[in-house]
Design an enzyme around this catalytic site. Structure first.
Site, mmCIF file in Angstrom:
data_model
loop_
_atom_site.group_PDB
_atom_site.id
_atom_site.type_symbol
_atom_site.label_atom_id
_atom_site.label_comp_id
_atom_site.label_asym_id
_atom_site.label_seq_id
_atom_site.Cartn_x
_atom_site.Cartn_y
_atom_site.Cartn_z
ATOM 1 N N GLY A 246 0.789 -1.232 0.000
ATOM 2 C CA GLY A 246 0.000 0.000 0.000
ATOM 3 C C GLY A 246 0.813 1.270 0.000
ATOM 4 O O GLY A 246 0.246 2.365 -0.086
ATOM 5 N N GLU A 281 4.702 -6.314 2.476
ATOM 6 C CA GLU A 281 4.492 -6.867 1.128
ATOM 7 C C GLU A 281 4.353 -5.739 0.107
ATOM 8 O O GLU A 281 3.315 -5.595 -0.529
ATOM 9 C CB GLU A 281 3.193 -7.689 1.101
ATOM 10 C CG GLU A 281 3.063 -8.743 2.161
ATOM 11 C CD GLU A 281 1.602 -9.208 2.332
ATOM 12 O OE1 GLU A 281 0.677 -8.645 1.716
ATOM 13 O OE2 GLU A 281 1.410 -10.156 3.103
ATOM 14 N N PRO A 282 5.369 -4.899 -0.063
ATOM 15 C CA PRO A 282 5.236 -3.784 -0.999
ATOM 16 C C PRO A 282 5.206 -4.252 -2.451
ATOM 17 O O PRO A 282 5.978 -5.137 -2.827
ATOM 18 C CB PRO A 282 6.495 -2.955 -0.731
ATOM 19 C CG PRO A 282 7.506 -3.966 -0.283
ATOM 20 C CD PRO A 282 6.732 -4.977 0.521
ATOM 21 N N GLY A 283 4.335 -3.679 -3.236
ATOM 22 C CA GLY A 283 4.280 -3.958 -4.670
ATOM 23 C C GLY A 283 4.505 -2.678 -5.451
ATOM 24 O O GLY A 283 5.595 -2.406 -5.960
ATOM 25 N N ARG A 284 3.463 -1.859 -5.489
ATOM 26 C CA ARG A 284 3.495 -0.610 -6.249
ATOM 27 C C ARG A 284 4.734 0.229 -5.945
ATOM 28 O O ARG A 284 5.371 0.756 -6.861
ATOM 29 C CB ARG A 284 2.240 0.203 -5.910
ATOM 30 C CG ARG A 284 2.106 1.501 -6.685
ATOM 31 C CD ARG A 284 0.995 2.381 -6.116
ATOM 32 N NE ARG A 284 -0.283 1.700 -6.043
ATOM 33 C CZ ARG A 284 -1.154 1.589 -7.047
ATOM 34 N NH1 ARG A 284 -0.878 2.129 -8.212
ATOM 35 N NH2 ARG A 284 -2.289 0.953 -6.884
ATOM 36 N N ASP A 325 -7.012 0.586 -12.026
ATOM 37 C CA ASP A 325 -6.200 1.064 -10.912
ATOM 38 C C ASP A 325 -6.423 2.533 -10.584
ATOM 39 O O ASP A 325 -5.901 3.019 -9.596
ATOM 40 C CB ASP A 325 -4.712 0.816 -11.255
ATOM 41 C CG ASP A 325 -3.794 0.983 -10.059
ATOM 42 O OD1 ASP A 325 -4.166 0.516 -8.981
ATOM 43 O OD2 ASP A 325 -2.715 1.586 -10.221
ATOM 44 N N CYS A 350 -10.894 -0.737 -31.678
ATOM 45 C CA CYS A 350 -12.113 -0.189 -32.278
ATOM 46 C C CYS A 350 -13.198 0.074 -31.246
ATOM 47 O O CYS A 350 -14.360 0.258 -31.589
ATOM 48 C CB CYS A 350 -12.612 -1.122 -33.368
ATOM 49 S SG CYS A 350 -11.389 -1.311 -34.668
ATOM 50 N N ASP A 351 -12.834 0.067 -29.964
ATOM 51 C CA ASP A 351 -13.812 0.300 -28.908
ATOM 52 C C ASP A 351 -13.775 1.764 -28.472
ATOM 53 O O ASP A 351 -12.695 2.330 -28.286
ATOM 54 C CB ASP A 351 -13.484 -0.607 -27.713
ATOM 55 C CG ASP A 351 -14.569 -0.549 -26.651
ATOM 56 O OD1 ASP A 351 -15.458 0.320 -26.751
ATOM 57 O OD2 ASP A 351 -14.508 -1.362 -25.724
ATOM 58 N N TYR A 379 0.716 -2.357 -12.046
ATOM 59 C CA TYR A 379 -0.670 -2.610 -12.477
ATOM 60 C C TYR A 379 -0.953 -2.011 -13.861
ATOM 61 O O TYR A 379 -1.979 -1.373 -14.082
ATOM 62 C CB TYR A 379 -1.662 -2.064 -11.424
ATOM 63 C CG TYR A 379 -1.401 -2.594 -10.036
ATOM 64 C CD1 TYR A 379 -1.695 -3.913 -9.718
ATOM 65 C CD2 TYR A 379 -0.830 -1.790 -9.053
ATOM 66 C CE1 TYR A 379 -1.430 -4.418 -8.447
ATOM 67 C CE2 TYR A 379 -0.560 -2.286 -7.784
ATOM 68 C CZ TYR A 379 -0.860 -3.600 -7.487
ATOM 69 O OH TYR A 379 -0.604 -4.090 -6.234
HETATM 70 C C1 LIG Z 1 -1.686 -6.470 -4.183
HETATM 71 C C2 LIG Z 1 -1.148 -6.940 -2.904
HETATM 72 C C3 LIG Z 1 0.046 -6.410 -2.388
HETATM 73 C C4 LIG Z 1 0.780 -5.247 -3.026
HETATM 74 O O1 LIG Z 1 0.117 -4.063 -2.711
HETATM 75 P P1 LIG Z 1 0.675 -2.624 -3.184
HETATM 76 O O2 LIG Z 1 -0.423 -1.701 -2.831
HETATM 77 O O3 LIG Z 1 0.951 -2.716 -4.641
HETATM 78 O O4 LIG Z 1 1.906 -2.367 -2.380
HETATM 79 C C5 LIG Z 1 0.548 -6.943 -1.210
HETATM 80 N N1 LIG Z 1 -0.079 -7.954 -0.578
HETATM 81 C C6 LIG Z 1 -1.220 -8.488 -1.036
HETATM 82 C C7 LIG Z 1 -1.844 -9.602 -0.282
HETATM 83 C C8 LIG Z 1 -1.802 -7.995 -2.204
HETATM 84 O O5 LIG Z 1 -2.949 -8.514 -2.636
#
Ligand SMILES: *Cc1c(COP(=O)(O)O)cnc(C)c1O
Length: 409
Positions: A246, A281-284, A325, A350-351, A379
């Site tokens: 997050g 659990e960082p993603g973004r 997103d 074409c949409d 994303y």
């Molecule tokens: C999507 C997700 C993440 C990554 O979240 P970000 O907002 O991208 O940091 C981490 N843990 C879980 C379980 C997720 O579903």
């Protein structure tokens, strides 16, 4: 309940974005220049997703420094690409997996299974077996039905119980779909004890692109109470707290510098027992800034006084995040220093919903000119489709070797 009176809530003052340092200044000097991008298009064609591994290293270490006592498990979901896994593996990162496809990707890149956790709250038996076969033994549950799936694997698996704390301010309020109340968590932990299933700890996800750290602090406070309550009930002590993902990045609006953002989180974490292992659990945050997308203009038309430029990439491709997103990417032309006109940027399909921007100030452009969008790592490609058989943008990887500049395609 009497137990909770033993625990004092931490009241933490959260800084204002305008008053504090923000993240965006540090990006400009490290992003590929327009000239570099033109060279890449000359070599590979368009559309492209230019992925700079140096930006991944910078983001990983920025978050590591901001959360010094936290093990970072990169969540693959926003950008499941092999070069990203290799780069983070080399930096010492751990990984957060949710599907058997993600397990296949990290396994093929040689990620040791001890450095992984599986955090999808809802799994098929085959998902659990695939993870265990790889050697990933930490799983997440948020209900009794899911817990019972682990009766058969109680000698191998350890469980995190996912809590839910609503966050209407985030892009994606993940607590709507997953997570349980503190009361249910206690029920799950008690029942696990009866079943002989090991509960390792608690987890939560406050929602993606969370604008301020308040939700993390509240969630950590609530988890601290549960950890105390588990002890009071004589259940086996919890050893782990996973504070989820997050962490925000600057798209078109400023966000707090990551060390400022994380300061109140560290204060809240400091109240937990010293032996507690903390994960995130960082993603973004890790991947958003590492990709610059490049699309070229296929054609143009004047409609109701505005020029529409039709790109070779759109909503069904790299810009899928505009739909899924709600991100607002910084988009511009490579042509600088000309008079600008209000224009429309449309995708190739074409949409009619395939419009990237209804209103953007652009110079007069020719077919073949390039449109560059920054902050396109998270994303975007991950949710792109082949609709209308427009093929997805090719990924070009830069700086995969720490000291080299070579392209590895
Ligand atoms: C999507 C997700 C993440 C990554 O979240 P970000 O907002 O991208 O940091 C981490 N843990 C879980 C379980 C997720 O579903």
């Amino acid at each position: 309940m009497a137990l909770s009176t033993k625990f004092k809530d931490f009241q933490i003052k959260v800084p204002e974005v305008s008053a504090a340092a923000n993240q965006s200044e540090c990006f400009a000097d490290t992003q590929p220049t327009n000239q570099e991008i033109e060279q890449l298009v000359a070599q590979y064609g368009a559309p492209l997703m230019v992925l700079d591994c140096e930006a991944i290293r910078r983001q990983y270490h920025a978050l590591k420094n901001a959360l010094p006592n936290v093990t970072l498990h990169f969540a693959l979901k926003p950008l499941p690409v092999a070069a990203v896994v290799r780069t983070l593996l080399a930096e010492g990162a751990s990984f957060d997996l949710a599907t058997s496809g993600e397990i296949d990707l990290v396994a093929s890149e040689g990620v040791p299974s001890e450095r992984t956790i599986h955090t999808h709250p809802i799994k098929r038996d085959s998902d659990i077996r695939d993870a265990l076969a790889y050697g990933c033994t930490v799983f997440v549950v948020d209900n009794i039905n899911e817990l019972e799936k682990f009766i058969a694997y109680k000698d191998q698996a350890e469980i995190l119980v996912r809590l839910s704390f609503r966050n209407t301010e985030a892009f994606a309020d993940l607590s709507k779909k997953f997570g349980c109340s503190p009361e249910t968590a206690i029920e799950i932990i008690s029942y696990a004890q009866q079943l002989g299933i090991r509960i390792k700890g608690l987890s939560f996800h406050v929602g993606s692109q969370s604008p301020n750290p308040t939700k993390y602090v509240e969630a950590i406070n609530a988890c601290a109470k549960i950890i105390l309550q588990v002890n009071e009930l004589g259940l086996p002590a919890l050893s782990t707290l996973d504070i989820g993902g997050g962490f925000p990045v600057p798209y078109s609006a400023e966000v707090l510098a990551i060390d400022v953002f994380c300061a109140p989180i560290n204060v809240a974490l400091a109240q937990l027992p010293e032996t507690m292992q903390i994960l995130a659990e960082p993603g973004r945050f890790i991947v958003a800034s590492c990709v610059t997308s490049v699309a070229s203009i296929m054609g143009q038309a004047v409609r109701e006084g505005k020029t529409w430029y039709y790109l070779d990439d759109g909503i069904y491709g790299s810009f899928s995040g505009l739909v899924f997103d709600e991100a607002v990417y910084p988009i511009d032309s490579t042509k600088q220093g000309f008079t600008r006109f209000e224009s429309v940027l449309a995708g190739p399909t074409c949409d009619s919903i395939d419009v990237v921007s209804e209103s953007i100030m652009l110079p007069k452009l020719n077919n073949g000119d390039l449109i560059i969008s920054r902050m396109m790592g998270a994303y975007t490609l991950a949710t792109a489709t082949d609709f209308n058989f427009f093929k997805r943008a090719e990924v070009v990887v830069l700086n995969e070797q720490v000291h080299g500049q070579e392209l590895t395609g």
